[in-house]
Write an enzyme that holds these catalytic residues in place. Structure first.
Site, PDB file in Angstrom:
ATOM      1  N   GLY A   1      -1.124  -9.271  12.574  1.00  0.00           N
ATOM      2  CA  GLY A   1      -1.654  -7.927  12.831  1.00  0.00           C
ATOM      3  C   GLY A   1      -2.481  -7.356  11.704  1.00  0.00           C
TER       4      GLY A   1
ATOM      5  N   HIS B   1       0.824  -1.225   0.000  1.00  0.00           N
ATOM      6  CA  HIS B   1       0.000   0.000   0.000  1.00  0.00           C
ATOM      7  C   HIS B   1       0.850   1.263   0.000  1.00  0.00           C
ATOM      8  CE1 HIS B   1      -3.514  -2.557   1.820  1.00  0.00           C
ATOM      9  NE2 HIS B   1      -3.355  -2.747   0.525  1.00  0.00           N
TER      10      HIS B   1
HETATM   11  C1  BJW Z   1      -2.850  -6.663  16.632  1.00  0.00           C
HETATM   12  C2  BJW Z   1      -2.355  -5.968  17.693  1.00  0.00           C
HETATM   13  C3  BJW Z   1      -1.143  -6.397  18.192  1.00  0.00           C
HETATM   14  C4  BJW Z   1      -4.173  -5.026  17.200  1.00  0.00           C
HETATM   15  N1  BJW Z   1      -0.526  -7.437  17.620  1.00  0.00           N
HETATM   16  N2  BJW Z   1      -2.234  -7.700  16.082  1.00  0.00           N
HETATM   17  C5  BJW Z   1     -16.096  -1.828  -3.368  1.00  0.00           C
HETATM   18  C6  BJW Z   1     -15.699  -0.592  -3.909  1.00  0.00           C
HETATM   19  C7  BJW Z   1     -14.354  -0.285  -4.180  1.00  0.00           C
HETATM   20  C8  BJW Z   1     -13.378  -1.209  -3.899  1.00  0.00           C
HETATM   21  C9  BJW Z   1     -13.763  -2.430  -3.339  1.00  0.00           C
HETATM   22  C10 BJW Z   1     -15.091  -2.745  -3.090  1.00  0.00           C
HETATM   23  N3  BJW Z   1     -15.165  -3.994  -2.547  1.00  0.00           N
HETATM   24  C11 BJW Z   1     -13.908  -4.475  -2.450  1.00  0.00           C
HETATM   25  C12 BJW Z   1     -13.047  -3.537  -2.923  1.00  0.00           C
HETATM   26  C13 BJW Z   1     -11.586  -3.629  -2.977  1.00  0.00           C
HETATM   27  C14 BJW Z   1     -10.992  -2.842  -1.835  1.00  0.00           C
HETATM   28  C15 BJW Z   1     -11.329  -3.585  -0.535  1.00  0.00           C
HETATM   29  O1  BJW Z   1     -10.733  -4.582  -0.183  1.00  0.00           O
HETATM   30  N4  BJW Z   1     -12.311  -3.105   0.223  1.00  0.00           N
HETATM   31  C16 BJW Z   1     -12.740  -3.817   1.440  1.00  0.00           C
HETATM   32  C17 BJW Z   1     -12.679  -2.877   2.634  1.00  0.00           C
HETATM   33  C18 BJW Z   1     -14.099  -4.391   1.180  1.00  0.00           C
HETATM   34  N5  BJW Z   1      -9.578  -2.820  -2.088  1.00  0.00           N
HETATM   35  C19 BJW Z   1      -9.029  -1.826  -2.803  1.00  0.00           C
HETATM   36  O2  BJW Z   1      -9.662  -0.891  -3.220  1.00  0.00           O
HETATM   37  C20 BJW Z   1      -7.554  -2.002  -3.113  1.00  0.00           C
HETATM   38  N6  BJW Z   1      -7.358  -1.851  -4.502  1.00  0.00           N
HETATM   39  C21 BJW Z   1      -7.863  -2.723  -5.376  1.00  0.00           C
HETATM   40  O3  BJW Z   1      -8.465  -3.721  -5.033  1.00  0.00           O
HETATM   41  O4  BJW Z   1      -7.657  -2.397  -6.708  1.00  0.00           O
HETATM   42  C22 BJW Z   1      -8.427  -3.092  -7.694  1.00  0.00           C
HETATM   43  C23 BJW Z   1      -9.826  -2.505  -7.676  1.00  0.00           C
HETATM   44  C24 BJW Z   1     -10.020  -1.206  -8.096  1.00  0.00           C
HETATM   45  C25 BJW Z   1     -11.317  -0.660  -8.103  1.00  0.00           C
HETATM   46  C26 BJW Z   1     -12.413  -1.424  -7.645  1.00  0.00           C
HETATM   47  C27 BJW Z   1     -12.194  -2.735  -7.195  1.00  0.00           C
HETATM   48  C28 BJW Z   1     -10.892  -3.282  -7.222  1.00  0.00           C
HETATM   49  C29 BJW Z   1      -6.764  -0.897  -2.432  1.00  0.00           C
HETATM   50  C30 BJW Z   1      -6.813  -1.020  -0.946  1.00  0.00           C
HETATM   51  C31 BJW Z   1      -6.068   0.161  -0.331  1.00  0.00           C
HETATM   52  C32 BJW Z   1      -6.151   0.156   1.194  1.00  0.00           C
HETATM   53  N7  BJW Z   1      -5.656   1.412   1.676  1.00  0.00           N
HETATM   54  C33 BJW Z   1      -5.531   1.587   3.124  1.00  0.00           C
HETATM   55  C34 BJW Z   1      -5.049   3.040   3.399  1.00  0.00           C
HETATM   56  C35 BJW Z   1      -3.553   3.139   3.031  1.00  0.00           C
HETATM   57  C36 BJW Z   1      -3.039   4.533   3.207  1.00  0.00           C
HETATM   58  C37 BJW Z   1      -3.043   5.012   4.621  1.00  0.00           C
HETATM   59  O5  BJW Z   1      -2.529   4.347   5.546  1.00  0.00           O
HETATM   60  O6  BJW Z   1      -3.564   6.096   4.818  1.00  0.00           O
HETATM   61  O7  BJW Z   1      -4.602   0.631   3.651  1.00  0.00           O
HETATM   62  S1  BJW Z   1      -7.045   1.248   4.029  1.00  0.00           S
HETATM   63  C38 BJW Z   1      -6.240   0.470   5.403  1.00  0.00           C
HETATM   64  O8  BJW Z   1      -6.627  -0.928   5.432  1.00  0.00           O
HETATM   65  C39 BJW Z   1      -4.737   0.505   5.081  1.00  0.00           C
HETATM   66  C40 BJW Z   1      -4.315  -0.863   5.530  1.00  0.00           C
HETATM   67  O9  BJW Z   1      -3.083  -1.218   4.925  1.00  0.00           O
HETATM   68  C41 BJW Z   1      -5.474  -1.721   5.124  1.00  0.00           C
HETATM   69  C42 BJW Z   1      -5.547  -3.032   5.864  1.00  0.00           C
HETATM   70  O10 BJW Z   1      -5.783  -2.835   7.235  1.00  0.00           O
HETATM   71  P1  BJW Z   1      -5.016  -3.708   8.321  1.00  0.00           P
HETATM   72  O11 BJW Z   1      -3.570  -3.464   8.220  1.00  0.00           O
HETATM   73  O12 BJW Z   1      -5.475  -5.109   8.253  1.00  0.00           O
HETATM   74  O13 BJW Z   1      -5.500  -2.990   9.673  1.00  0.00           O
HETATM   75  P2  BJW Z   1      -6.870  -3.229  10.489  1.00  0.00           P
HETATM   76  O14 BJW Z   1      -7.047  -2.050  11.370  1.00  0.00           O
HETATM   77  O15 BJW Z   1      -7.987  -3.593   9.613  1.00  0.00           O
HETATM   78  O16 BJW Z   1      -6.529  -4.517  11.381  1.00  0.00           O
HETATM   79  C43 BJW Z   1      -5.575  -4.467  12.408  1.00  0.00           C
HETATM   80  C44 BJW Z   1      -5.537  -5.829  13.072  1.00  0.00           C
HETATM   81  O17 BJW Z   1      -4.486  -5.806  14.040  1.00  0.00           O
HETATM   82  C45 BJW Z   1      -6.834  -6.166  13.829  1.00  0.00           C
HETATM   83  O18 BJW Z   1      -7.290  -7.441  13.391  1.00  0.00           O
HETATM   84  C46 BJW Z   1      -6.398  -6.215  15.294  1.00  0.00           C
HETATM   85  O19 BJW Z   1      -7.058  -7.239  16.048  1.00  0.00           O
HETATM   86  C47 BJW Z   1      -4.915  -6.507  15.169  1.00  0.00           C
HETATM   87  N8  BJW Z   1      -4.100  -6.051  16.276  1.00  0.00           N
HETATM   88  N9  BJW Z   1      -3.272  -4.929  17.993  1.00  0.00           N
HETATM   89  C48 BJW Z   1      -1.152  -8.061  16.565  1.00  0.00           C
HETATM   90  N10 BJW Z   1      -0.591  -5.760  19.246  1.00  0.00           N
END
Ligand code: BJW
Ligand code: ZN
Length: 252
Positions: free
Chosen positions: A190, A121
């Site tokens: 995580g 990302h």
């Molecule tokens: C611990 C802990 C400890 C706590 N130890 N663990 C409908 C419309 C448009 C798009 C879509 C759609 N449906 C699906 C999509 C695709 C979309 C998507 O997946 N959406 C879902 C939400 C449904 N994906 C995209 O759009 C991606 N692109 C793509 O697919 O391109 C093709 C496409 C284009 C057009 C249409 C469709 C497809 C791009 C995704 C970009 C994500 N961007 C972000 C922001 C980045 C910039 C920034 O930081 O500002 O990335 S969003 C945010 O989520 C960030 C993260 O990298 C990402 C994942 O989150 P993560 O890391 O898993 O964090 P959390 O908070 O969710 O989880 C944390 C975990 O840690 C928890 O489980 C806790 O329990 C745990 N934890 N303490 C270990 N101590």
């Protein structure tokens, strides 16, 4: 400090593995004081992802989005890698092949000593022009509230992160998929596994025969696919892995 014994069968599989991979998400940086996105106290509980993490949101209110990234840059620049990041950085010395794939933009893995990190990302450090794509190389002072303009065309400057609806960097995604297809041991650490395509990687690894392990205090939608899950903070579990692997290898 938690007191758990890691299963011997899992450790034996891990020390024999030739190709080990780790996928991380925001949870790995939680113990460094960086908010996750989807936890009850996470960023999306207070901020709207449609406004702040999409191109439409940026074009509607570029100053609001820029301010939010400046706010996060300040927090990230003051944060330090935690024992989880440090344990992962040590893994490159313990296996014949090791790859770290991260969804995080905070660069804490690199600051802990990990190299060749696959950033799915992007990262919050770099910036580029939305009009002509030219990288904006000037240092960004997070105290400067003014949104910079491109030196070449005057366009708006945005952070080099991947927003919703945007494609992931092509090479990073190709490399991550191929690592998932070939790894014999794969950690998902995580991440809530809610965001695609990153969320598919542990499943791809499992379907290609990897032993898969999840480390996350909470269950996720992929927990049921795992060979082992550890419902504890990563910064507490990962040092146990390093300790036990070194013991088995006779390095301790
Ligand atoms: C611990 C802990 C400890 C706590 N130890 N663990 C409908 C419309 C448009 C798009 C879509 C759609 N449906 C699906 C999509 C695709 C979309 C998507 O997946 N959406 C879902 C939400 C449904 N994906 C995209 O759009 C991606 N692109 C793509 O697919 O391109 C093709 C496409 C284009 C057009 C249409 C469709 C497809 C791009 C995704 C970009 C994500 N961007 C972000 C922001 C980045 C910039 C920034 O930081 O500002 O990335 S969003 C945010 O989520 C960030 C993260 O990298 C990402 C994942 O989150 P993560 O890391 O898993 O964090 P959390 O908070 O969710 O989880 C944390 C975990 O840690 C928890 O489980 C806790 O329990 C745990 N934890 N303490 C270990 N101590
Ligand atoms: Zn430009």
């Amino acid at each position: 400090m938690i007191k758990i014994e890691l299963p011997d069968e899992m450790l034996q599989t891990l020390v024999k593995a030739n190709n080990v991979a780790v996928l991380t998400g925001a949870g790995i940086s939680a113990e460094s004081g960086i908010q996750t996105f989807r936890d009850p106290q996470g960023l999306w509980a207070k901020f709207n992802p449609v406004e702040l993490a999409s191109m439409d949101g940026f074009m509607s209110n570029p100053n609001l989005v820029w301010d939010w990234y400046q706010y996060r840059r300040e927090i990230i620049s003051k944060a330090k890698p935690n024992p989880g990041h440090i344990a992962i950085a040590e893994m490159k010395n313990l296996f014949p092949k090791f790859t770290l794939i991260t969804q995080n933009v905070d660069r804490l893995h690199q600051r802990a000593g990990s190299d060749n990190v696959i950033e799915l990302h992007g990262n919050i450090v770099e910036n580029y022009c939305v009009s002509c794509n030219t990288p904006f190389l000037e240092n960004i002072d997070f105290e400067n509230k003014e949104l910079p303009k491109c030196k070449k065309c005057g366009g708006l400057i945005r952070p080099n992160v991947v927003w919703f609806g945007e494609m992931l960097p092509y090479d990073a995604l190709q490399d991550a998929n191929s690592v998932a297809e070939t790894a014999d041991f794969f950690f998902s650490i995580g991440t809530s596994a809610e965001v695609y395509p990153a969320a598919n990687l542990p499943i791809i690894a499992k379907n290609h025969g990897a032993y898969v392990v999840e480390i996350n205090p909470n269950a996720t939608s992929i927990s049921g696919y795992m060979n082992q899950t550890f419902n504890y903070p990563a910064g507490e579990v990962l040092p146990l892995f390093i300790n036990d692997i070194k013991k088995i290898k006779g390095e301790k």
